[in-house]
Write an enzyme that holds these catalytic residues in place. Structure first.
Site, mmCIF file in Angstrom:
data_model
loop_
_atom_site.group_PDB
_atom_site.id
_atom_site.type_symbol
_atom_site.label_atom_id
_atom_site.label_comp_id
_atom_site.label_asym_id
_atom_site.label_seq_id
_atom_site.Cartn_x
_atom_site.Cartn_y
_atom_site.Cartn_z
ATOM 1 N N ASP A 53 -4.374 -12.756 -11.393
ATOM 2 C CA ASP A 53 -3.934 -13.711 -10.368
ATOM 3 C C ASP A 53 -5.077 -14.029 -9.405
ATOM 4 O O ASP A 53 -4.939 -14.863 -8.509
ATOM 5 C CB ASP A 53 -2.657 -13.248 -9.646
ATOM 6 C CG ASP A 53 -2.828 -11.914 -8.932
ATOM 7 O OD1 ASP A 53 -3.908 -11.324 -9.011
ATOM 8 O OD2 ASP A 53 -1.843 -11.463 -8.290
ATOM 9 N N SER A 54 -6.242 -13.410 -9.646
ATOM 10 C CA SER A 54 -7.466 -13.835 -8.936
ATOM 11 C C SER A 54 -7.725 -15.318 -9.176
ATOM 12 O O SER A 54 -8.495 -15.948 -8.441
ATOM 13 C CB SER A 54 -8.672 -13.012 -9.396
ATOM 14 O OG SER A 54 -8.794 -13.065 -10.807
ATOM 15 N N ASP A 92 -1.238 -10.945 -15.347
ATOM 16 C CA ASP A 92 -0.709 -10.395 -14.084
ATOM 17 C C ASP A 92 0.680 -10.938 -13.761
ATOM 18 O O ASP A 92 0.933 -12.138 -13.931
ATOM 19 C CB ASP A 92 -1.619 -10.838 -12.923
ATOM 20 C CG ASP A 92 -2.655 -9.800 -12.571
ATOM 21 O OD1 ASP A 92 -2.481 -8.623 -12.925
ATOM 22 O OD2 ASP A 92 -3.656 -10.184 -11.926
ATOM 23 N N LYS A 121 0.264 -6.710 -16.280
ATOM 24 C CA LYS A 121 -0.284 -5.858 -15.213
ATOM 25 C C LYS A 121 0.515 -6.132 -13.944
ATOM 26 O O LYS A 121 0.805 -7.289 -13.635
ATOM 27 C CB LYS A 121 -1.773 -6.135 -14.994
ATOM 28 C CG LYS A 121 -2.356 -5.314 -13.841
ATOM 29 C CD LYS A 121 -3.858 -5.298 -13.847
ATOM 30 C CE LYS A 121 -4.514 -6.520 -13.256
ATOM 31 N NZ LYS A 121 -4.176 -6.791 -11.835
ATOM 32 N N GLU A 123 0.998 -4.796 -9.675
ATOM 33 C CA GLU A 123 0.461 -4.014 -8.561
ATOM 34 C C GLU A 123 1.533 -3.124 -7.961
ATOM 35 O O GLU A 123 2.703 -3.498 -7.924
ATOM 36 C CB GLU A 123 -0.081 -4.960 -7.481
ATOM 37 C CG GLU A 123 -1.270 -5.768 -7.945
ATOM 38 C CD GLU A 123 -1.855 -6.651 -6.846
ATOM 39 O OE1 GLU A 123 -1.520 -6.456 -5.652
ATOM 40 O OE2 GLU A 123 -2.653 -7.539 -7.186
ATOM 41 N N GLU A 190 -8.579 -0.120 -8.416
ATOM 42 C CA GLU A 190 -9.472 -1.073 -7.725
ATOM 43 C C GLU A 190 -9.947 -0.476 -6.404
ATOM 44 O O GLU A 190 -9.135 0.002 -5.592
ATOM 45 C CB GLU A 190 -8.723 -2.395 -7.473
ATOM 46 C CG GLU A 190 -9.575 -3.402 -6.702
ATOM 47 C CD GLU A 190 -9.063 -4.824 -6.726
ATOM 48 O OE1 GLU A 190 -8.033 -5.095 -7.387
ATOM 49 O OE2 GLU A 190 -9.712 -5.674 -6.083
HETATM 50 O O1 KIV Z 1 -6.470 -10.600 -10.614
HETATM 51 C C1 KIV Z 1 -7.487 -10.001 -10.947
HETATM 52 O O2 KIV Z 1 -8.495 -10.586 -11.307
HETATM 53 C C2 KIV Z 1 -7.477 -8.553 -10.885
HETATM 54 C C3 KIV Z 1 -8.803 -7.822 -10.820
HETATM 55 C C4 KIV Z 1 -8.638 -6.476 -10.287
HETATM 56 C C5 KIV Z 1 -9.504 -7.719 -12.092
HETATM 57 O O3 KIV Z 1 -6.445 -7.965 -10.871
#
Ligand code: KIV
Length: 272
Positions: A53-54, A92, A121, A123, A190
């Site tokens: 999600d970056s 993500d 993924k 968080e 991270e």
């Molecule tokens: O969204 C992202 O790019 C991440 C980084 C930690 C790789 O989660």
């Protein structure tokens, strides 16, 4: 280490990554947001390709990842899936799309069915244990992202190293073990002090990928635009521009893959 034609190679699976952990071969990962870069990553030998999600920051120009929607994630995941043949495609769950196990499952289904992701993924530490158990029991491979969690930036008051001090470190160790016990297939750490990241990596049986977590983890991930030196603003200390001096994007990606595999990246200057 692989570099070149991917057509004859078997796709990377979770089993491949587990074996790499056991054999001590470093896992190489990058973020990707489109098909062309995904294909370049395959050719360079990147094994774990994350639609992070970056993208909200580096592609869409927002100042955090919070405005990223599930539709945007599906759109970019689908694009990456079209370009990727070998790497394991991970996507993500963006902010606000996994508040309950049922909502998380619906979001994961979209990323996997419509987007083509093979792993999700998310968080969050101990808070996500129930959710991880729910998803993994229903066939969703999960990478749990702990340490600095950018979706919590407003609560944290900035992007800061996490796990400094005995109490924070003990909490992170406990979170990591609880997430793995709940079924997490991988961990992402991270911005974590290298000694703590190394301890967590040794304590869990699943592959651990680090970003700003030192060299003692099982693999490294960086944001693609950071390693090409084109992200807006200052490059984070834990990252490195691999394009300058290499001459082409293909050569930059190969140089990153080689540096991770040979243990040359991250160096002390990229480590907390
Ligand atoms: O969204 C992202 O790019 C991440 C980084 C930690 C790789 O989660």
């Amino acid at each position: 280490m692989y570099s070149g034609d991917v057509s004859s190679l078997r796709p990377i699976t979770l089993d491949t990554l587990r074996r790499m952990k056991v054999e001590g071969e470093k896992i190489v990962s990058l973020t990707a947001y489109d098909a062309s870069f995904a294909a370049q990553m395959d050719a360079a030998g990147v094994e774990w390709v994350l639609v992070g999600d970056s993208l909200g920051m580096v592609v869409e120009g927002f100042e955090s990842t919070l405005p990223v929607t599930l539709d945007t994630m599906v759109h970019h995941t689908r694009a990456v899936a079209r370009g990727l043949r070998r790497g394991l495609l991970v996507a993500d769950l963006p902010f606000g799309t996994c508040n309950t196990p049922e909502q998380a499952m619906q979001s994961a289904v979209r990323l996997m069915q419509d987007g083509g992701a093979r792993m999700i993924k998310l968080e969050g530490g101990a808070l996500q244990v129930e959710l991880v158990a729910y998803l993994t029991a229903r066939g969703v491979p999960v990478c749990a992202h702990i340490g600095l969690q950018p979706q919590f930036v407003h609560k944290l008051g900035g992007y800061k190293v996490q796990g400094r001090g005995a109490e924070q470190a003990a909490t992170m160790r406990r979170d990591a073990e609880a997430l793995v016990a709940a079924g997490a297939d991988m961990l992402l750490l991270e911005c974590v002090p290298a000694t703590l990241a190394t301890e967590i990596t040794a304590a869990v049986p699943v592959p651990v990928i680090g970003i700003g977590a030192g060299a003692g983890v099982d693999g490294q991930v960086l944001v693609l635009y950071d390693i090409l030196g084109i992200s807006i603003g200052k490059r984070p200390r834990f990252s490195k521009d691999f394009l300058t001096g290499t001459g082409s994007i293909a050569a930059a990606l190969q140089s990153y893959v080689r540096a991770v595999k040979q243990g040359e990246f991250p160096a002390a200057e990229h480590t907390f």
